[in-house]
Design a protein around this motif. Structure first.
Motif, short mmCIF file in Angstrom:
data_model
loop_
_atom_site.label_atom_id
_atom_site.label_comp_id
_atom_site.label_asym_id
_atom_site.label_seq_id
_atom_site.Cartn_x
_atom_site.Cartn_y
_atom_site.Cartn_z
N ASP A 47 63.72 -3.73 26.52
CA ASP A 47 64.72 -3.48 27.55
C ASP A 47 66.10 -3.53 26.90
O ASP A 47 66.38 -4.42 26.11
N LYS A 107 66.50 3.30 25.64
CA LYS A 107 65.34 4.20 25.79
C LYS A 107 65.56 5.28 26.86
O LYS A 107 65.29 6.45 26.62
N SER A 108 66.03 4.87 28.04
CA SER A 108 66.19 5.84 29.13
C SER A 108 67.26 6.88 28.80
O SER A 108 67.07 8.08 29.06
N TYR A 143 53.76 -6.17 25.04
CA TYR A 143 54.06 -7.13 26.11
C TYR A 143 52.84 -7.95 26.53
O TYR A 143 52.93 -9.14 26.73
N GLN A 144 51.69 -7.28 26.73
CA GLN A 144 50.50 -8.03 27.20
C GLN A 144 49.57 -8.41 26.06
O GLN A 144 48.74 -9.29 26.23
N GLU A 186 56.76 4.94 32.58
CA GLU A 186 55.68 4.02 32.94
C GLU A 186 56.24 2.63 33.23
O GLU A 186 57.19 2.23 32.57
N PHE A 241 60.19 -9.18 34.34
CA PHE A 241 60.06 -8.95 32.91
C PHE A 241 61.35 -9.28 32.18
O PHE A 241 61.35 -9.59 31.01
N SER A 278 53.71 -0.29 24.72
CA SER A 278 54.32 -1.33 25.56
C SER A 278 53.28 -2.37 25.97
O SER A 278 53.55 -3.57 25.95
P1 TYD Z 1 61.61 -1.03 33.63
O1 TYD Z 1 62.48 -1.47 34.75
O2 TYD Z 1 61.09 0.36 33.64
O3 TYD Z 1 62.34 -1.36 32.28
P2 TYD Z 1 62.71 -0.46 31.07
O4 TYD Z 1 63.87 0.37 31.55
O5 TYD Z 1 63.06 -1.45 30.03
O6 TYD Z 1 61.51 0.36 30.71
O7 TYD Z 1 60.45 -2.08 33.55
C1 TYD Z 1 59.34 -1.89 32.83
C2 TYD Z 1 58.89 -3.26 32.39
O8 TYD Z 1 57.49 -3.28 32.33
C3 TYD Z 1 59.44 -3.61 31.02
O9 TYD Z 1 59.98 -4.90 31.02
C4 TYD Z 1 58.21 -3.61 30.15
C5 TYD Z 1 57.09 -3.84 31.10
N1 TYD Z 1 55.83 -3.20 30.69
C6 TYD Z 1 54.79 -4.00 30.26
O10 TYD Z 1 54.92 -5.22 30.21
N2 TYD Z 1 53.60 -3.41 29.88
C7 TYD Z 1 53.41 -2.06 29.94
O11 TYD Z 1 52.31 -1.56 29.61
C8 TYD Z 1 54.48 -1.23 30.39
C9 TYD Z 1 54.31 0.25 30.48
C10 TYD Z 1 55.69 -1.85 30.77
#
Ligand code: TYD
Length: 222
Positions: free
Chosen positions: A12, A16-17, A104-105, A39, A159, A100
């Motif tokens: 975050d 990226k966006s 993350y997981q 996603e 998150f 991701s």
């Molecule tokens: P989002 O608000 O889309 O944040 P970002 O702009 O950083 O992408 O939130 C997506 C959140 O979901 C981000 O903190 C990461 C988390 N995430 C996971 O934990 N596992 C995953 O498989 C995906 C796709 C996202």
């Protein structure tokens, strides 16, 4: 010719966006019809799962439960949006994907194995991205950025309430992904770069991808 499946990854606050939008505009300027996805989300089912997963009020779930929900969203997105677009020859630009979930997981070996098994089932060898672009950033900097974003009124998601140690593990997950899949990964340290420089580096890497596509694309799998 099948389109290119391009994934943008990063913690975050890594930009990226912004880069996904710039990449989409650049591809449009080249006369392509890119499909921009993020996603979790991208389909009605995915948006509902997204609301569940980003709910700041929910208690901490087991990482396997989270991974299953992320893969449920991913399965739906692949079937309904990604594969049809690639078959039509459209490029797909997707913010976040399996890397991701690994970062993350999949932070311990057991959950990492769980995530890899799900990736095998849901994405499979033929469904892997042509290129995963990882915007690599020091966790301290990314925390700073997400905090200042929250300060300006964004709702803090569950998150984003995590600490520097957590983000360091996320970064290690991304680095491990990049090491394991070097051919299809572009690890780009973005710390000292502005958005224009990052955009230019990504464009350069895409030109190299067209010059030497990964083996599976050369074979022309649908
Ligand atoms: P989002 O608000 O889309 O944040 P970002 O702009 O950083 O992408 O939130 C997506 C959140 O979901 C981000 O903190 C990461 C988390 N995430 C996971 O934990 N596992 C995953 O498989 C995906 C796709 C996202």
């Amino acid at each position: 010719m099948r389109g290119r499946f391009l994934v943008l990854e990063g913690v975050d606050g890594s930009g990226k966006s912004t880069q996904a939008e710039r990449l989409v505009r650049r591809l449009e300027a080249e006369g392509r019809r890119p499909l921009h996805l993020r996603e979790p989300g991208g389909t009605p089912v995915g948006e509902r799962l997204r609301a569940m997963l980003l709910d700041a009020e929910r208690r901490r779930w087991d990482p396997r439960t989270e991974a299953l929900l992320f893969f449920a969203s991913r399965a739906e997105m692949l079937v309904r949006r990604v594969r049809p677009a690639l078959r039509e020859g459209r490029d797909v630009v997707c913010e976040r994907f399996t890397p991701s979930t690994l970062a993350y997981q999949g932070q311990d070996p057991e959950t990492e194995g769980f995530v890899l098994a799900l990736d095998d089932l849901v994405v499979g060898r033929d469904g892997q991205p042509d290129l995963v672009i990882i915007l690599d950033l020091d966790p301290e900097v990314s925390l700073e950025r997400t905090r200042s974003r929250a300060w300006y009124g964004d709702t803090e998601t569950s998150f984003e309430r995590r600490d520097a140690a957590y983000y360091r593990r996320v970064r290690q997950g991304y680095l491990a992904y990049a090491r394991a899949r070097a051919e299809r990964t572009f690890l780009l340290p973005v710390g000292g770069l502005d958005a224009d420089q990052v955009e230019a580096r990504i464009a350069e890497r895409l030109r190299a991808l067209d010059a030497a596509p990964p083996a599976s694309r050369r074979e022309g799998s649908p």
